[in-house]
Design a protein around this motif. Structure first.
Motif, PDB file in Angstrom:
ATOM      1  N   PRO A  82       0.803  -1.221   0.000  1.00 48.19           N
ATOM      2  CA  PRO A  82       0.000   0.000   0.000  1.00 48.19           C
ATOM      3  C   PRO A  82       0.840   1.276   0.000  1.00 48.19           C
ATOM      4  CG  PRO A  82       0.053  -0.928   2.189  1.00 48.19           C
ATOM      5  CD  PRO A  82       0.763  -1.887   1.300  1.00 48.19           C
ATOM      6  N   ILE A  83       2.128   1.189   0.258  1.00 49.56           N
ATOM      7  CA  ILE A  83       2.964   2.384   0.356  1.00 49.56           C
ATOM      8  C   ILE A  83       3.456   2.836  -1.023  1.00 49.56           C
ATOM      9  CG2 ILE A  83       5.059   3.340   1.382  1.00 49.56           C
ATOM     10  CD1 ILE A  83       4.700   1.228   3.622  1.00 49.56           C
ATOM     11  N   LYS A  84       3.851   1.901  -1.860  1.00 49.73           N
ATOM     12  CA  LYS A  84       4.454   2.233  -3.151  1.00 49.73           C
ATOM     13  C   LYS A  84       3.550   3.075  -4.061  1.00 49.73           C
ATOM     14  CE  LYS A  84       6.936   0.125  -6.973  1.00 49.73           C
ATOM     15  NZ  LYS A  84       7.428  -1.147  -7.528  1.00 49.73           N
ATOM     16  N   PRO A  85       2.251   2.761  -4.222  1.00 49.76           N
ATOM     17  CA  PRO A  85       1.415   3.595  -5.088  1.00 49.76           C
ATOM     18  C   PRO A  85       1.267   5.031  -4.581  1.00 49.76           C
ATOM     19  CG  PRO A  85       0.269   1.560  -4.538  1.00 49.76           C
ATOM     20  CD  PRO A  85       1.522   1.577  -3.753  1.00 49.76           C
ATOM     21  N   VAL A  86       1.279   5.207  -3.281  1.00 50.92           N
ATOM     22  CA  VAL A  86       1.157   6.556  -2.713  1.00 50.92           C
ATOM     23  C   VAL A  86       2.413   7.369  -3.017  1.00 50.92           C
ATOM     24  CG1 VAL A  86       0.876   7.873  -0.579  1.00 50.92           C
ATOM     25  CG2 VAL A  86      -0.406   5.776  -0.905  1.00 50.92           C
ATOM     26  N   VAL A  87       3.567   6.740  -2.874  1.00 58.03           N
ATOM     27  CA  VAL A  87       4.828   7.431  -3.163  1.00 58.03           C
ATOM     28  C   VAL A  87       4.907   7.791  -4.644  1.00 58.03           C
ATOM     29  CG1 VAL A  87       7.340   7.176  -3.188  1.00 58.03           C
ATOM     30  CG2 VAL A  87       6.037   6.369  -1.232  1.00 58.03           C
ATOM     31  N   ILE A  88       4.496   6.879  -5.504  1.00 59.87           N
ATOM     32  CA  ILE A  88       4.518   7.156  -6.944  1.00 59.87           C
ATOM     33  C   ILE A  88       3.544   8.277  -7.300  1.00 59.87           C
ATOM     34  CG2 ILE A  88       3.960   6.172  -9.208  1.00 59.87           C
ATOM     35  CD1 ILE A  88       5.117   3.515  -8.148  1.00 59.87           C
ATOM     36  N   LYS A  89       2.396   8.284  -6.674  1.00 61.22           N
ATOM     37  CA  LYS A  89       1.376   9.291  -6.949  1.00 61.22           C
ATOM     38  C   LYS A  89       1.868  10.695  -6.598  1.00 61.22           C
ATOM     39  CE  LYS A  89      -3.423  10.330  -5.697  1.00 61.22           C
ATOM     40  NZ  LYS A  89      -4.552   9.885  -4.874  1.00 61.22           N
ATOM     41  N   TYR A  90       2.605  10.824  -5.508  1.00 61.73           N
ATOM     42  CA  TYR A  90       3.034  12.137  -5.035  1.00 61.73           C
ATOM     43  C   TYR A  90       4.529  12.374  -5.200  1.00 61.73           C
ATOM     44  CZ  TYR A  90      -1.580  12.289  -3.053  1.00 61.73           C
ATOM     45  OH  TYR A  90      -2.924  12.274  -2.894  1.00 61.73           O
ATOM     46  N   LYS A  91       5.159  11.708  -6.146  1.00 58.74           N
ATOM     47  CA  LYS A  91       6.605  11.826  -6.285  1.00 58.74           C
ATOM     48  C   LYS A  91       7.045  13.240  -6.648  1.00 58.74           C
ATOM     49  CE  LYS A  91       7.271  10.662 -11.061  1.00 58.74           C
ATOM     50  NZ  LYS A  91       8.101  10.022 -12.024  1.00 58.74           N
ATOM     51  N   ASP A  92       6.275  13.960  -7.449  1.00 58.87           N
ATOM     52  CA  ASP A  92       6.655  15.330  -7.813  1.00 58.87           C
ATOM     53  C   ASP A  92       6.634  16.257  -6.606  1.00 58.87           C
ATOM     54  OD1 ASP A  92       6.991  14.598 -10.471  1.00 58.87           O
ATOM     55  OD2 ASP A  92       4.880  14.989 -10.940  1.00 58.87           O
ATOM     56  N   LEU A  93       5.604  16.146  -5.786  1.00 62.18           N
ATOM     57  CA  LEU A  93       5.504  16.969  -4.584  1.00 62.18           C
ATOM     58  C   LEU A  93       6.617  16.622  -3.595  1.00 62.18           C
ATOM     59  CD1 LEU A  93       4.010  19.039  -2.859  1.00 62.18           C
ATOM     60  CD2 LEU A  93       2.532  17.204  -2.073  1.00 62.18           C
ATOM     61  N   ILE A  94       6.919  15.351  -3.458  1.00 59.85           N
ATOM     62  CA  ILE A  94       7.993  14.923  -2.554  1.00 59.85           C
ATOM     63  C   ILE A  94       9.334  15.463  -3.043  1.00 59.85           C
ATOM     64  CG2 ILE A  94       9.253  12.898  -1.720  1.00 59.85           C
ATOM     65  CD1 ILE A  94       6.535  11.411  -1.777  1.00 59.85           C
ATOM     66  N   GLN A  95       9.562  15.426  -4.350  1.00 56.52           N
ATOM     67  CA  GLN A  95      10.810  15.946  -4.900  1.00 56.52           C
ATOM     68  C   GLN A  95      10.936  17.451  -4.660  1.00 56.52           C
ATOM     69  OE1 GLN A  95      10.658  14.648  -8.974  1.00 56.52           O
ATOM     70  NE2 GLN A  95      11.650  12.691  -8.513  1.00 56.52           N
ATOM     71  N   GLN A  96       9.831  18.189  -4.778  1.00 56.91           N
ATOM     72  CA  GLN A  96       9.866  19.636  -4.513  1.00 56.91           C
ATOM     73  C   GLN A  96      10.227  19.914  -3.062  1.00 56.91           C
ATOM     74  OE1 GLN A  96       6.043  21.142  -5.539  1.00 56.91           O
ATOM     75  NE2 GLN A  96       6.481  21.282  -7.729  1.00 56.91           N
ATOM     76  N   LEU A  97       9.615  19.183  -2.159  1.00 60.92           N
ATOM     77  CA  LEU A  97       9.890  19.387  -0.740  1.00 60.92           C
ATOM     78  C   LEU A  97      11.341  19.051  -0.398  1.00 60.92           C
ATOM     79  CD1 LEU A  97       6.642  17.898   0.817  1.00 60.92           C
ATOM     80  CD2 LEU A  97       7.313  20.288   0.800  1.00 60.92           C
TER      81      LEU A  97
END
Length: 108
Positions: A82-97
Motif C-alpha cells: 500500500p505504500i508504493k502507489p502513494v509514493v509514486i502518486k506524489y513523487k513530484d511533490l515529494i521531490q519539490q519538498l
C-alpha cells in the motif's frame, strides 16, 4: 460507514517556513502524509496492521523510513504494497519538498 480517502495536499507555502527553520522536519511532513494515505488502503480486520504502519524520520542519519512494525506484514503484502502507489502518486511533490530542504541545508 466508509471512510473518506485522505489526499496528500500541496501546502508548500505553509511548509516552507518550517523547512527554513529546521530542514530535517520535511521528512516528518512527507512521512506523515504518506503514512496517513497508505493507511486508507490497508484492509482492516483487527486493526493491528493498520496501526503498525508508521514512519521514522531520523535526524542523525537524515533519512525517512516508512513501514510496518508487525513482523507478518510482508506476508500479507507480498504483491499489494500500500505504500508504493502513494509514493509514486506524489513523487513530484515529494521531490519539490526535498529540493527545498536540500537548498536550506546547503545554505548552512
Amino acid at each position: 460507514m466508509a471512510r473518506k480517502a485522505y489526499e496528500f495536499e500541496s501546502n508548500l507555502d505553509k511548509i516552507i517556513p518550517k523547512i527554513e527553520e529546521a530542514p530535517h522536519r520535511v521528512f516528518n511532513e512527507i512521512g506523515k502524509g504518506i503514512a496517513r494515505e497508505a493507511r486508507t488502503k490497508v484492509p482492516r480486520r483487527t486493526g493491528y496492521l493498520k496501526k503498525s504502519l508508521q514512519y521514522w524520520a531520523r535526524k542523525k542519519e537524515m533519512d525517512l523510513q516508512i513501514g510496518f512494525k508487525i513482523f507478518y506484514a510482508p506476508f500479507v503484502y507480498d504483491h499489494n504494497d500500500p505504500i508504493k502507489p502513494v509514493v509514486i502518486k506524489y513523487k513530484d511533490l515529494i521531490q519539490q519538498l526535498l529540493a527545498r530542504a536540500l537548498n536550506e541545508i546547503g545554505k548552512r
